[in-house]
Design a protein around this motif. Structure first.
Motif, mmCIF file in Angstrom:
data_model
loop_
_atom_site.group_PDB
_atom_site.id
_atom_site.type_symbol
_atom_site.label_atom_id
_atom_site.label_comp_id
_atom_site.label_asym_id
_atom_site.label_seq_id
_atom_site.Cartn_x
_atom_site.Cartn_y
_atom_site.Cartn_z
ATOM 1 N N GLN A 181 -7.744 9.674 -0.145
ATOM 2 C CA GLN A 181 -8.542 8.654 0.539
ATOM 3 C C GLN A 181 -9.092 7.639 -0.457
ATOM 4 O O GLN A 181 -9.092 6.431 -0.187
ATOM 5 N N GLU B 291 -8.036 3.736 -0.453
ATOM 6 C CA GLU B 291 -9.032 2.662 -0.358
ATOM 7 C C GLU B 291 -8.874 1.677 -1.519
ATOM 8 O O GLU B 291 -8.985 0.465 -1.338
ATOM 9 N N ASN C 52 -6.001 5.837 7.855
ATOM 10 C CA ASN C 52 -6.856 4.690 7.550
ATOM 11 C C ASN C 52 -6.445 3.492 8.410
ATOM 12 O O ASN C 52 -5.482 2.779 8.095
#
Length: 181
Positions: A11, A15, A47
């Motif tokens: 993650q 990002e 996401n």
């Protein structure tokens, strides 16, 4: 190597790639932006922002069907993400798919009743009505063509009843009635 990362690391890296993609997108380096957004999606397929951002760059690259899929995926992942569904609606509008565009803007309006999407919805509905009116007009139009034909073609035009009539007497009758007027 991707398999060796835990969810938190994936993650975080996703990002980071998305943010790099944003910088490339701002500087109009579309290929690099697309690469970063795609890496972000690969690292973290949950996401929604990465899908929506990739859709933006796909729009710039005129890859509309792929952009529609990414917007749809973003909305599926985050059903309150109005930006994704609005973006899809704008693509539909651009492609002349006004009914789908209007439906997306209606969803946006339901999710965000601030009125920000009303203009887009109204514009798509207007275009949809224009298209419907145009289609109805095209289907109901009739074209009348007047064409001179010679005696040989007359045989093809006349029905058997007309063919059997004495043309000379018919024309004489027509001429005498025209002359008397």
């Amino acid at each position: 190597r991707l398999n060796e990362l835990n969810d938190t690391e994936r993650q975080f890296m996703s990002e980071r790639e998305r943010e790099k993609g944003n910088e490339y997108f701002k500087s109009a380096d579309n290929d690099k932006a697309l690469h970063c957004y795609s890496k972000s999606v690969l690292l973290d397929p949950s996401n929604a922002k990465s899908f929506a951002n990739r859709a933006s760059v796909l729009i710039r690259l005129n890859r509309h069907e792929e952009a529609i899929k990414d917007c749809t995926k973003a909305f599926e992942l985050e059903p309150t993400y109005t930006k994704a569904i609005a973006r899809r609606g704008m693509i539909f509008h651009h492609l002349g798919r006004y009914e789908e565009a209007a439906a997306d803007f209606e969803v946006c309006h339901k999710l965000d009743d601030s009125g920000g999407y009303d203009r887009l919805h109204t514009k798509s509905i207007g275009k949809l009505r224009e298209e419907l009116d145009k289609n109805i007009h095209e289907k109901t139009m009739t074209r009348l063509t007047i064409e001179e034909i010679d005696d040989d073609d007359m045989e093809e035009v006349y029905t058997p009843e007309i063919r059997d009539m004495d043309r000379t007497s018919s024309f004489q009758t027509l001429n005498s009635s025209t002359a008397s007027n």
